[in-house]
Motif scaffolding. Sequence first.
Motif, short mmCIF file in Angstrom:
data_model
loop_
_atom_site.label_atom_id
_atom_site.label_comp_id
_atom_site.label_asym_id
_atom_site.label_seq_id
_atom_site.Cartn_x
_atom_site.Cartn_y
_atom_site.Cartn_z
N GLU A 194 0.81 -1.23 0.00
CA GLU A 194 0.00 0.00 0.00
C GLU A 194 0.84 1.26 0.00
O GLU A 194 0.41 2.30 -0.51
CB GLU A 194 -0.93 0.00 1.22
CG GLU A 194 -2.04 -1.04 1.14
CD GLU A 194 -2.99 -0.94 2.31
OE1 GLU A 194 -2.76 -0.06 3.19
OE2 GLU A 194 -3.95 -1.73 2.36
N ASP A 195 2.03 1.20 0.56
CA ASP A 195 2.89 2.40 0.61
C ASP A 195 3.68 2.61 -0.68
O ASP A 195 4.53 3.49 -0.75
CB ASP A 195 3.84 2.32 1.81
CG ASP A 195 4.82 1.16 1.72
OD1 ASP A 195 4.75 0.38 0.73
OD2 ASP A 195 5.66 1.01 2.63
N SER A 197 5.77 0.48 -2.06
CA SER A 197 6.97 -0.34 -2.13
C SER A 197 6.63 -1.72 -2.69
O SER A 197 5.47 -2.09 -2.81
CB SER A 197 7.62 -0.47 -0.75
OG SER A 197 6.72 -1.06 0.17
#
Length: 228
Positions: A194-195, A197
């Motif tokens: 979700e970030d 990455s």
Amino acid sequence: MVSLDAAVLARMEKGGKRYEILVDPYLVDDFKADPSSVNPDDFFAMDEVFHDARGGERPTEESIEAVFGTQDIVVIAQMIFQKGSLQLTTVQRKAMVETMRQQIIHQIHTQAVDPKTKSPHPKTRLELALDESRYSVDPFKRLEEQVKDAIAKLKPLIPLSFESVRLAIKIPGAAYGGVHQILRPYQQKQGWLEDGSWACVIECPAGMKPDLIGQVMRRSSDAEVKEL
């Protein structure tokens, strides 16, 4: 196309005449196993048949047809390898043996570890042990077979353990391209977080762990690596 200086002679005799071709010695094994897997432009120094390649003496098209039943250089090469032999100079053979020897050592270095330290044996130690074992390197025998044979010779001399490790790796999305290319052969799971990455789980020979991590860190200094 392999250069004339690097090429070697493959030769057969029939009817009192020699028939020679100039080929790349490092592709001979692949060609013998499957001629279609080798690009003729890479394999042949010249797409011609000779009576004396070094002297430039060529047979007539009629004599080639009579002996081989074709003008196709690939088919002719197959017949020469089946019925003839490869002619290596002392220097050529020595160079090929050393190249194969280094490939064997590299494979063992990346696949095996010292069971006590769980780290790869230094290449120098493997080289010395291989010398001590008096293993005879064959420049034309398949690498996989020779690695197996060499390991059998080395085991009485040095401890070798063939283990695999599982690693969880997380990198910033911007580093995905370069890192994914390195890890793709070993991936078991992968996905985007979700970030933004990217993360994956890989399994590789234990001996390859330091090198793979080093390659990842060079492409992404922010990479996170955890052994599972």
